[in-house]
Design an enzyme around this catalytic site. Structure first.
Site, PDB file in Angstrom:
ATOM      1  N   TYR A 180      15.956   0.575 -11.419  1.00  0.00           N
ATOM      2  CA  TYR A 180      15.639  -0.482 -12.371  1.00  0.00           C
ATOM      3  C   TYR A 180      16.179  -1.862 -12.033  1.00  0.00           C
ATOM      4  CZ  TYR A 180      13.734   3.280 -15.109  1.00  0.00           C
ATOM      5  OH  TYR A 180      12.965   4.342 -15.517  1.00  0.00           O
ATOM      6  N   PHE A 235      18.713   7.183 -25.450  1.00  0.00           N
ATOM      7  CA  PHE A 235      17.412   7.051 -26.130  1.00  0.00           C
ATOM      8  C   PHE A 235      16.282   7.123 -25.122  1.00  0.00           C
ATOM      9  CE2 PHE A 235      19.208   2.842 -25.306  1.00  0.00           C
ATOM     10  CZ  PHE A 235      18.183   2.192 -24.641  1.00  0.00           C
ATOM     11  N   ARG A 238       5.195   6.423  -5.469  1.00  0.00           N
ATOM     12  CA  ARG A 238       5.069   5.362  -4.472  1.00  0.00           C
ATOM     13  C   ARG A 238       3.685   4.712  -4.478  1.00  0.00           C
ATOM     14  NH1 ARG A 238       9.653   6.413  -4.977  1.00  0.00           N
ATOM     15  NH2 ARG A 238      11.178   7.010  -3.387  1.00  0.00           N
ATOM     16  N   ARG A 239       3.123   4.586  -5.682  1.00  0.00           N
ATOM     17  CA  ARG A 239       1.829   3.906  -5.797  1.00  0.00           C
ATOM     18  C   ARG A 239       1.913   2.686  -6.721  1.00  0.00           C
ATOM     19  NH1 ARG A 239      -2.766   8.727  -6.032  1.00  0.00           N
ATOM     20  NH2 ARG A 239      -1.564  10.320  -4.897  1.00  0.00           N
ATOM     21  N   GLY A 240       3.143   2.297  -7.087  1.00  0.00           N
ATOM     22  CA  GLY A 240       3.311   1.105  -7.917  1.00  0.00           C
ATOM     23  C   GLY A 240       3.004   1.318  -9.384  1.00  0.00           C
ATOM     24  N   LEU A 241       2.964   2.576  -9.842  1.00  0.00           N
ATOM     25  CA  LEU A 241       2.579   2.831 -11.233  1.00  0.00           C
ATOM     26  C   LEU A 241       3.645   2.337 -12.213  1.00  0.00           C
ATOM     27  CD1 LEU A 241       0.988   6.393 -10.962  1.00  0.00           C
ATOM     28  CD2 LEU A 241      -0.022   4.141 -10.531  1.00  0.00           C
ATOM     29  N   LEU A 242       4.916   2.605 -11.921  1.00  0.00           N
ATOM     30  CA  LEU A 242       5.968   2.113 -12.802  1.00  0.00           C
ATOM     31  C   LEU A 242       5.988   0.593 -12.815  1.00  0.00           C
ATOM     32  CD1 LEU A 242       8.402   2.333 -14.625  1.00  0.00           C
ATOM     33  CD2 LEU A 242       9.831   2.764 -12.618  1.00  0.00           C
ATOM     34  N   VAL A 250       9.942   7.162 -19.558  1.00  0.00           N
ATOM     35  CA  VAL A 250       9.338   6.710 -18.305  1.00  0.00           C
ATOM     36  C   VAL A 250       9.249   7.881 -17.336  1.00  0.00           C
ATOM     37  CG1 VAL A 250       9.564   5.157 -16.340  1.00  0.00           C
ATOM     38  CG2 VAL A 250      10.234   4.380 -18.630  1.00  0.00           C
ATOM     39  N   THR A 251       8.050   8.230 -16.947  1.00  0.00           N
ATOM     40  CA  THR A 251       7.857   9.273 -15.935  1.00  0.00           C
ATOM     41  C   THR A 251       6.712   8.883 -15.017  1.00  0.00           C
ATOM     42  OG1 THR A 251       6.178  10.614 -17.092  1.00  0.00           O
ATOM     43  CG2 THR A 251       8.499  11.039 -17.644  1.00  0.00           C
TER      44      THR A 251
END
Length: 415
Positions: free
Chosen positions: A124, A415, A91-95, A83-84
């Site tokens: 998380y 992992f 701060r654009r809601g991509l994750l 996850v990157t």
């Protein structure tokens, strides 16, 4: 606006890896060897990327994983990794977009939980993950440990320790690892490729130093554990040895094996310091030393995070040392696993089902169930923190009697 979240094709895999390297602050260079080694073991259908004018600005990967539960069972997990988000697009809601897509697919597949190792703690929890296992690392001052009288090289219980090589570890290691998973909650599966990479075959993300492998066998000659470790070559003034042994991997499936391997590591000529690597917080190491103060904790942190996707599967998959019933009101803002559930548990088995008529004993967010699921955390402690609401007086203590385990869960692997 205009940022596209989608799957990743084979022709884009190299650039996806390059974005991973950049996200984890590694040189953004991808070799042919890395692509050739990793691609055959990557499920492209579970790779995600965010594209801005054709360039990766975020990455996400998941894969199928087994995670051991209390009592030796296992759950199918959606393991989240890679996850990157590029520092140019934070701060654009991509994750959030990638996580929602992946968890929705995992729920549809019927995965019981999602798992991850969190690089940063605060991220998380908002997606329903809670820390379910912790890890500790000890640094042992060998001279102070008090093992001088035990430097025979032979375990005191009649077993023996032999040196091995990577080929032998690839043969005996998987069986020992499966036995560990049958005895300890929180152990995640290792496939053949992971064993290969862990013993020096295939692509290495860091320069490879061949370790020493020490195998413990019981009196009948059966392998019951092994340790992989490296040693530096450091000498002080007056030709005094100041060498450090660093443990890369240590699996022991009996207390005798665990004691013998640590005693061996702390008794190697010229080694004055032993670094334990990632261990369970209740590892035997400090207390088996004549002077436990010789082992100081140099790292202690959260390890495996769990996001419950199926409450019934999670609570029915494990064993319980006591008998009792609880009604749990589980809140899930993402709508994946929320509801009110009744758990009836005993040493003979457990049943869990939704209920619409019974009053709750405890109420909490789904992340807290992940934290409690493998038996490490205390509901009483979480109630004191305000993270669990005790609707029925004494319910948190009843939950501890049902859920907590005598040995703490442990995840040996990142992992």
């Amino acid at each position: 606006m205009g940022l596209e979240v989608r799957g990743v094709g084979e022709s884009e895999y190299r650039e996806w890896l390059r974005a991973i390297h950049a996200g984890f602050l590694r040189p953004p260079v991808v070799s042919d060897e890395e692509v050739a080694d990793r691609l055959p073991h990557t499920d492209l259908s579970r790779l995600l990327g965010v594209f801005d004018e054709g360039r990766f600005v975020a990455t996400f990967r998941s894969f199928t994983q087994d995670v051991s539960t209390v009592g030796g069972g296992s759950l199918v997990a959606d393991a989240v990794s890679g996850v990157t988000v590029a520092p140019t697009h934070r701060r654009r809601g991509l994750l959030s977009r990638m996580m929602a897509r992946d968890l929705g697919a995992a729920k549809e597949r019927g995965d019981a939980v999602a798992t991850l190792i969190a690089a940063e703690y605060p991220i998380y929890g908002r997606y329903g993950f809670g820390p379910a296992t912790w890890t500790s690392e000890w640094t042992v001052d060998v001279a102070r440990a008090g093992l001088d009288q035990r430097r025979t090289g032979r375990p005191e219980d009649g077993g023996r320790i032999d040196f091995a090589d990577g080929e032998e570890i690839r043969k005996i290691g998987p069986g020992l690892h499966r036995r560990l998973a049958g005895e300890r909650a929180g152990v995640v599966g290792r496939d053949a490729h992971r064993w290969d990479v862990g013993t020096g075959l295939g692509y290495q993300s860091h320069p490879w130093t061949e370790p020493f492998y020490a195998v413990y066998r019981d009196e009948a000659g059966r392998p019951q554990g092994f340790a992989a470790y490296t040693c530096d070559d450091t000498w002080g003034d007056g030709k005094q040895p100041l060498n450090t042994a660093k443990v890369r991997d240590l699996i022991a499936v009996t207390p005798a094996a665990e004691r013998a391997l640590w005693t061996f590591l702390c008794s190697i000529d010229w080694v004055t310091t032993v670094k334990s690597g990632h261990r369970a917080p209740d590892d035997l190491l400090p207390l088996l030393l004549p002077d436990p103060r010789a082992a100081r904790i140099t790292s202690h942190a959260d390890m495996l995070w769990v996001r419950v996707l199926d409450v019934v599967k999670v609570l029915e998959s494990r064993t319980y040392a006591a008998s009792g019933s609880l009604v749990l009101d589980v809140r899930d803002a993402d709508g994946l696993a929320g509801g009110r559930y009744r758990l009836d548990a005993s040493p003979e088995g457990a049943a869990c089902s939704r209920t619409a008529t019974e009053s709750a004993d405890l109420a909490f967010d789904i992340a807290e169930l992940g934290t409690l699921s493998l038996g490490d955390e205390s509901a009483v402690r979480l109630a004191a923190l305000g993270r669990v609401e005790e609707v029925t007086a004494g319910a948190a203590a009843r939950a501890d009697a049902l859920l907590r385990t005598s040995r703490r869960p442990w995840c040996p692997d990142i992992f």
